[in-house]
Motif scaffolding. Structure first.
Motif, PDB file in Angstrom:
ATOM      1  N   SER A 174     -33.370 -18.290 -24.117  1.00 38.75           N
ATOM      2  CA  SER A 174     -33.401 -18.998 -22.839  1.00 38.75           C
ATOM      3  C   SER A 174     -34.799 -19.535 -22.543  1.00 38.75           C
ATOM      4  O   SER A 174     -35.802 -19.038 -23.067  1.00 38.75           O
ATOM      5  CB  SER A 174     -32.951 -18.077 -21.710  1.00 38.75           C
ATOM      6  OG  SER A 174     -33.912 -17.050 -21.491  1.00 38.75           O
ATOM      7  N   GLU A 175     -34.863 -20.520 -21.682  1.00 44.17           N
ATOM      8  CA  GLU A 175     -36.150 -21.099 -21.311  1.00 44.17           C
ATOM      9  C   GLU A 175     -36.992 -20.128 -20.490  1.00 44.17           C
ATOM     10  O   GLU A 175     -38.221 -20.207 -20.490  1.00 44.17           O
ATOM     11  CB  GLU A 175     -35.921 -22.386 -20.501  1.00 44.17           C
ATOM     12  CG  GLU A 175     -35.295 -23.512 -21.328  1.00 44.17           C
ATOM     13  CD  GLU A 175     -35.136 -24.787 -20.513  1.00 44.17           C
ATOM     14  OE1 GLU A 175     -35.495 -24.772 -19.316  1.00 44.17           O
ATOM     15  OE2 GLU A 175     -34.659 -25.786 -21.080  1.00 44.17           O
ATOM     16  N   THR A 176     -36.335 -19.223 -19.788  1.00 48.01           N
ATOM     17  CA  THR A 176     -37.064 -18.258 -18.963  1.00 48.01           C
ATOM     18  C   THR A 176     -37.422 -16.994 -19.738  1.00 48.01           C
ATOM     19  O   THR A 176     -38.140 -16.142 -19.230  1.00 48.01           O
ATOM     20  CB  THR A 176     -36.220 -17.854 -17.738  1.00 48.01           C
ATOM     21  OG1 THR A 176     -34.968 -17.309 -18.192  1.00 48.01           O
ATOM     22  CG2 THR A 176     -35.947 -19.067 -16.857  1.00 48.01           C
ATOM     23  N   ASP A 206     -29.642 -13.827 -26.086  1.00 50.56           N
ATOM     24  CA  ASP A 206     -29.547 -14.901 -25.090  1.00 50.56           C
ATOM     25  C   ASP A 206     -30.833 -15.012 -24.285  1.00 50.56           C
ATOM     26  O   ASP A 206     -31.289 -16.118 -23.955  1.00 50.56           O
ATOM     27  CB  ASP A 206     -28.358 -14.663 -24.157  1.00 50.56           C
ATOM     28  CG  ASP A 206     -27.018 -14.858 -24.854  1.00 50.56           C
ATOM     29  OD1 ASP A 206     -26.997 -15.429 -25.970  1.00 50.56           O
ATOM     30  OD2 ASP A 206     -25.994 -14.418 -24.289  1.00 50.56           O
ATOM     31  N   PHE A 207     -31.418 -13.863 -23.959  1.00 51.06           N
ATOM     32  CA  PHE A 207     -32.686 -13.877 -23.228  1.00 51.06           C
ATOM     33  C   PHE A 207     -33.773 -14.523 -24.076  1.00 51.06           C
ATOM     34  O   PHE A 207     -34.554 -15.354 -23.587  1.00 51.06           O
ATOM     35  CB  PHE A 207     -33.092 -12.453 -22.852  1.00 51.06           C
ATOM     36  CG  PHE A 207     -34.440 -12.365 -22.188  1.00 51.06           C
ATOM     37  CD1 PHE A 207     -34.579 -12.590 -20.832  1.00 51.06           C
ATOM     38  CD2 PHE A 207     -35.576 -12.050 -22.927  1.00 51.06           C
ATOM     39  CE1 PHE A 207     -35.822 -12.519 -20.213  1.00 51.06           C
ATOM     40  CE2 PHE A 207     -36.818 -11.976 -22.321  1.00 51.06           C
ATOM     41  CZ  PHE A 207     -36.943 -12.214 -20.971  1.00 51.06           C
TER      42      PHE A 207
END
Length: 367
Positions: free
Chosen positions: A150-152, A146-147
């Motif tokens: 993600s955009e971040t 998920d990390f």
């Protein structure tokens, strides 16, 4: 372990009989085999923080082989002073620098483990306990993915090892250097895919790395699932892949002379963060200028000139984001070649901390 082809099946049989989870070190030969998949725990380095250890506390620990790479696992074992820890090894070297083993067994490992399995008459580990291990492992894996999506989630060096494992074919020989490459393989490389993994865990972890890889290649890399000696005509050689840190690479650059001279089929993936990125994990990182000067030791080298010196094909990417595509293209070549992946030490550490926080949140939700 010294003989993973026989030890891995024996450990798998023992795990099925006892219900014990198997925490496989990346250099054990067990992590990257098909024998322990159903009981293997791969992300333990990410979730064995102090806040979760009591819920995972075992009644006994069986340790096979040498000291594990993971600092989290070593801390977990250190927190079990009253739990019997049986170390099983065929080596005559004492490799228990923390003094954790309560019983040291010197024996032919596979035979001894099979004997334990045959004599086992105890009750299997509680389903709830072993399922908690698997649930935490899976939650940690999802948190990492998920990390990354993600955009971040800025790509970092752990993604490089994940990309290497995902891209290479089954049966590939993978060498991982000391410092962060072997730790990132442990935390982010997954497992289950049949690979032969080597490392050189010597007294000084940056010495002789390139030459070690050359020696492995000279003995003969796997070829189409067979050994190089006596391989079927027309079989395409499977290159050795060596993931090496920049400091280790330049400490043994002269080893590239033999690599180039003998046209050894090696892909060097050089992760260049301009210094010792592992030291960012220590409290001294907050002390400047001492930290940068004496610990990080930036060198400013551009390894394209090293490749030119030895006549080795070279490619580079400026950020781990481009690692997977570039690696796949370089892997398709032949002979020695170098892929340099540049990384920023500070950004890399921030991403590691963010991944760690994401894993703690995901695993904590299970308790």
């Amino acid at each position: 372990v010294s003989d993973p082809d026989t030890v891995a099946p024996a450990i798998g049989e023992l795990a099925r009989a006892t219900g014990f989870p198997v925490l496989c070190d990346p250099l054990s030969g067990v992590r990257f085999s098909e024998h322990c998949v159903e009981h293997a725990v791969e992300r333990y380095d990410l979730f064995l923080g102090a806040e979760f250890r009591e819920a995972l506390r075992p009644d006994v620990v069986l340790r096979v082989g040498g000291t594990p790479v993971s600092a989290s696992l070593l801390a977990f074992l250190s927190d079990l002073p009253d739990v019997p820890q049986v170390r099983i090894t065929s080596s005559h070297c004492w490799r228990d620098h923390l003094g954790l083993a309560s019983l040291d067994v010197r024996a032919e490992v596979a035979s001894f483990i099979r004997a334990i399995t045959e004599a086992w008459s105890g009750v299997p580990a509680p389903v709830s306990w072993r399922e908690l291990w698997r649930a935490m492992d899976q939650a940690a894996g999802r948190a990492v993915r998920d990390f990354q999506a993600s955009e971040t989630g800025d790509a970092f060096e752990g993604d490089v090892l994940a990309a290497v494992v995902a891209t290479v074919g089954e049966g590939t020989t993978l060498f991982v250097s000391n410092s962060m490459p072997v730790r990132d393989l442990d935390a982010f490389g997954g497992g289950g895919k049949p690979l032969r993994v080597y490392g050189n865990r010597g007294a000084s972890g940056i010495d002789g790395i390139v030459s070690t890889v050359a020696g492995i290649a000279a003995v003969g890399a796997p070829m189409g699932g067979a050994s190089a000696v006596g391989a079927p005509a027309g079989a395409r050689p499977v290159p050795i892949v060596a993931v090496v840190g920049d400091v280790a690479f330049y400490h043994d650059m002269n080893g590239l002379f033999a690599v180039a001279k003998h046209r050894l089929d090696i892909v060097f993936v050089v992760i260049n963060n301009d210094g010792g990125g592992i030291f960012h994990m220590l409290p001294i990182r907050d002390r400047e200028p001492e930290f940068t000067q004496y610990f990080a030791t930036p060198h400013g080298l551009d390894f394209r000139y090293v490749a030119e010196l030895y006549g080795i094909p070279y490619r580079h990417v400026d950020h781990p984001t481009g690692a997977e595509e570039a690696f796949a293209e370089v892997l398709a070549g032949s002979g020695p070649r170098i892929l340099e992946i540049r990384s920023d030490r500070d950004q890399n550490q921030r991403s590691r901390q963010a991944v760690g926080e994401a894993v703690r949140r995901a695993v904590g939700a299970l308790l």
